[in-house]
Structure formats: C-alpha cells, structure tokens
Scaffold this motif. Structure first.
Motif, short mmCIF file in Angstrom:
data_model
loop_
_atom_site.label_atom_id
_atom_site.label_comp_id
_atom_site.label_asym_id
_atom_site.label_seq_id
_atom_site.Cartn_x
_atom_site.Cartn_y
_atom_site.Cartn_z
N THR A 18 46.11 34.49 31.89
CA THR A 18 45.71 34.30 33.29
C THR A 18 44.89 33.03 33.45
OG1 THR A 18 45.72 36.70 33.64
CG2 THR A 18 44.56 35.37 35.28
N THR A 19 44.03 32.74 32.48
CA THR A 19 43.30 31.47 32.50
C THR A 19 44.29 30.31 32.43
OG1 THR A 19 41.39 32.51 31.41
CG2 THR A 19 41.52 30.09 31.33
N CYS A 20 45.32 30.46 31.59
CA CYS A 20 46.34 29.41 31.49
C CYS A 20 47.12 29.28 32.80
CB CYS A 20 47.31 29.74 30.35
SG CYS A 20 46.60 29.45 28.71
N LEU A 21 47.32 30.39 33.51
CA LEU A 21 48.01 30.32 34.79
C LEU A 21 47.20 29.52 35.80
CD1 LEU A 21 50.17 31.04 36.83
CD2 LEU A 21 49.14 33.32 37.07
N PHE A 22 45.90 29.76 35.86
CA PHE A 22 45.05 28.98 36.76
C PHE A 22 45.05 27.50 36.35
CE2 PHE A 22 43.30 33.06 38.12
CZ PHE A 22 43.09 32.83 39.47
N TRP A 23 45.05 27.25 35.05
CA TRP A 23 45.12 25.87 34.55
C TRP A 23 46.42 25.21 34.99
CZ3 TRP A 23 48.53 23.37 31.25
CH2 TRP A 23 48.11 22.12 30.75
N ALA A 24 47.53 25.93 34.88
CA ALA A 24 48.82 25.38 35.27
C ALA A 24 48.89 25.12 36.77
CB ALA A 24 49.95 26.34 34.85
N LEU A 25 48.32 26.04 37.56
CA LEU A 25 48.32 25.86 39.01
C LEU A 25 47.55 24.60 39.43
CD1 LEU A 25 47.82 29.57 40.11
CD2 LEU A 25 49.83 28.15 40.59
N LYS A 164 36.55 32.18 22.51
CA LYS A 164 36.55 33.02 23.70
C LYS A 164 35.46 32.62 24.69
CE LYS A 164 39.90 36.03 23.89
NZ LYS A 164 40.83 35.20 23.14
N ALA A 165 34.30 32.21 24.20
CA ALA A 165 33.25 31.78 25.11
C ALA A 165 33.71 30.56 25.90
CB ALA A 165 31.97 31.47 24.34
N GLU A 166 34.37 29.64 25.22
CA GLU A 166 34.86 28.43 25.89
C GLU A 166 36.03 28.74 26.82
OE1 GLU A 166 33.90 24.98 22.61
OE2 GLU A 166 35.34 26.54 22.07
N THR A 167 36.78 29.80 26.51
CA THR A 167 37.86 30.23 27.40
C THR A 167 37.28 30.76 28.71
OG1 THR A 167 39.31 30.76 25.53
CG2 THR A 167 39.87 31.75 27.64
N TRP A 168 36.18 31.52 28.61
CA TRP A 168 35.48 31.96 29.82
C TRP A 168 34.94 30.76 30.60
CZ3 TRP A 168 36.25 36.43 31.90
CH2 TRP A 168 36.49 37.56 31.12
N ALA A 169 34.45 29.78 29.88
CA ALA A 169 33.93 28.57 30.53
C ALA A 169 35.03 27.84 31.28
CB ALA A 169 33.30 27.64 29.48
N LEU A 170 36.23 27.79 30.68
CA LEU A 170 37.36 27.14 31.35
C LEU A 170 37.73 27.90 32.62
CD1 LEU A 170 39.63 25.08 31.51
CD2 LEU A 170 40.96 26.53 29.94
N ALA A 171 37.75 29.24 32.53
CA ALA A 171 38.05 30.05 33.72
C ALA A 171 37.04 29.77 34.82
CB ALA A 171 38.06 31.53 33.35
N ASP A 172 35.78 29.65 34.43
CA ASP A 172 34.73 29.36 35.41
C ASP A 172 34.92 27.98 36.03
OD1 ASP A 172 32.49 29.92 36.91
OD2 ASP A 172 31.06 29.62 35.29
N ALA A 176 37.76 30.69 38.52
CA ALA A 176 38.48 31.95 38.36
C ALA A 176 37.77 32.95 37.44
CB ALA A 176 39.88 31.68 37.81
N LEU A 177 36.51 32.73 37.13
CA LEU A 177 35.85 33.60 36.16
C LEU A 177 35.84 35.06 36.61
CD1 LEU A 177 32.78 32.89 34.00
CD2 LEU A 177 32.89 35.04 35.21
N GLU A 178 35.40 35.33 37.82
CA GLU A 178 35.33 36.72 38.29
C GLU A 178 36.72 37.31 38.45
OE1 GLU A 178 32.72 38.66 38.37
OE2 GLU A 178 31.61 36.94 37.57
N TYR A 179 37.67 36.49 38.88
CA TYR A 179 39.05 36.97 39.00
C TYR A 179 39.57 37.42 37.64
CZ TYR A 179 43.86 37.27 40.64
OH TYR A 179 45.12 37.73 40.98
N VAL A 180 39.40 36.57 36.64
CA VAL A 180 39.87 36.90 35.30
C VAL A 180 39.15 38.14 34.77
CG1 VAL A 180 39.97 36.10 32.90
CG2 VAL A 180 40.58 34.54 34.76
N ARG A 181 37.87 38.22 35.01
CA ARG A 181 37.11 39.37 34.51
C ARG A 181 37.55 40.67 35.17
NH1 ARG A 181 30.48 40.12 34.00
NH2 ARG A 181 30.62 42.14 32.96
N GLU A 182 37.84 40.65 36.45
CA GLU A 182 38.10 41.89 37.19
C GLU A 182 39.57 42.29 37.24
OE1 GLU A 182 36.46 41.15 41.03
OE2 GLU A 182 34.39 40.99 40.29
N LYS A 183 40.49 41.33 37.11
CA LYS A 183 41.91 41.61 37.37
C LYS A 183 42.78 41.70 36.12
CE LYS A 183 41.50 41.18 41.96
NZ LYS A 183 41.75 42.30 42.90
N THR A 184 42.29 41.20 34.99
CA THR A 184 43.17 41.08 33.82
C THR A 184 43.08 42.28 32.89
OG1 THR A 184 41.49 39.85 32.55
CG2 THR A 184 43.01 38.57 33.91
N LEU A 185 44.11 42.41 32.06
CA LEU A 185 44.19 43.50 31.09
C LEU A 185 44.30 42.93 29.68
CD1 LEU A 185 44.57 46.44 30.17
CD2 LEU A 185 46.99 46.24 30.77
#
Length: 221
Positions: A18-25, A164-172, A176-185
């Motif tokens: 999902t982080t990669c999807l936001f990156w691609a978008l 993983k910490a840097e992956t969260w940083a990228l999402a932020d 998309a940090l809260e989106y990734v935290r709340e919506k992903t599996l």
C-alpha cells in the motif's frame, strides 16, 4: 518523476504494497494494481486489496495463482503448518517461486495494458531471509523479462534498502501514514490495522512504527 507513464503495482493490501501504491500514484500518470489469489489462509487479503484499490480509484485485477498452493505447501496457505523460523532455515511462510511468478505475470499484464513499469514492495532489510526479495534477484528477473518479451520493463522497488521504521516514514511523507495504519492487512492471522500483535508480521510492523513515532516525536520537540 515519470508522470507520463503507466505502472502496475503488485498489491496485497498490506503495509508495504500500500505504501508502494501511494508512491506509484505520486510518480506515475496512470496506476493499476494486481493481486494474486494463491490459496491464502485469509480471503480478507483479497477483500482488503479490492477495497483499498476502489477507495483510491485505481483499476484492480485479481489473478488466480492457486497452483502455488499445490506446488509449494507453506504456512501462509496451510492451517496444518505452523508459522515458525528455525535458525539457519527459511521461515515456513516462504513460498517457493512466489515473487518470480507474481512479477512475471505482472509483466505480462503490464505489457498488454500499455505499461512498462512494475512496482513491488520487496525489501532486503526486513526480508526474513527470503531469497526472492533480494535486489540481485529483482535485477536478474528484470533482464530476463525484457529479453523474454522483447520489451523494456522497469521493476521499481521503493522499499528495497529501507527498514520498517523508514517504510512508515515514507508513508508519512506521502501523506498516508494513518491510512496505511488503519486500512491495511499485514497480520498472518487476518486482522486488519494493528493486527493480532503476536505473529512475526505484526511484531515487525509494530516495532517499525514505534521506532518511527519515537523519531518523529523527538524531531518535533
């Protein structure tokens, strides 16, 4: 930035993809997602991927790869195989040939839908020893795909060298940090968001989030 081109994201509905999807978008003019059904224990993975793709307004394709379950029994598809990792051995969650097949079929889809960019969330830093998450494998397959179809594919791995910490940083960074935290599996036990908190995937995810939030809060003081 490659705004004028199209990308296919290999998409599971988890934190990384999902982080990669936001990156691609952010980086491509047009984005599609492809999810593979290979007999996962939890059908929620497919449903979560569908829901996220619909929410973000991207085309989503599900491909049947159930043959993997027949060929490569593993803890992700069989209830009678425990999730464990013994020293010196691959985890029981490793699925032989999974990324080889996923990326190959994603490439076929990409070529026939007018795209040459393939985005995947594989990573050497937190890869649990999976050989098909290594950079050398991805680069090798990229060359093979180009030769096999006489087409200039580019496989992008935004998470390859980050933990993983840097992956969260990228999402932020992508908003998309809260989106990734709340919506992903991510959870091996099929629980969305923060998961069960006990399986290896949840522990890795939580440890990375805690590390990132400590860094973020420290930087805001």
């Amino acid at each position: 930035m490659i705004k004028n081109e199209k990308a296919i994201v290999v998409f599971s509905g988890g934190q990384d993809s999902t982080t990669c999807l936001f990156w691609a978008l952010k980086n491509f003019k047009e984005v599609e997602t492809v999810t593979f059904q290979y007999g996962q224990r939890h059908s929620q993975e497919i449903e979560v991927a569908k829901a996220i793709a619909a929410d973000l307004g991207v085309k989503h394709t599900v491909l049947d790869m159930s043959l993997l379950n027949q060929l490569a029994p593993n803890a992700l598809t069989r209830d009678d195989i425990e999730i464990e990792q013994k020293e010196g051995e691959l985890p029981t969650t490793f699925v032989d040939g999974r990324n080889l097949l996923f990326l190959s079929f994603a490439a076929v889809l990409a070529k026939n839908s007018g795209g040459r960019h393939i985005v995947t969330g594989v990573c050497e830093t937190d890869f649990s020893g999976y050989p098909d998450c290594r950079d050398v494998f991805v680069k090798s397959l990229n060359v093979t795909l180009n030769l096999s179809m006489d087409f200039e594919f580019v496989i992008h791995t935004p998470l390859m060298w980050i933990d993983k910490a840097e992956t969260w940083a990228l999402a932020d960074e992508l908003g998309a940090l809260e989106y990734v935290r709340e919506k992903t599996l991510t959870c091996y036990n099929g629980i969305v968001a923060d998961g069960c908190g006990e399986c290896p995937a949840c522990q890795l995810r939580k440890r990375g989030l805690d590390q990132y939030m400590q860094t973020k809060e420290g930087g805001e003081e």
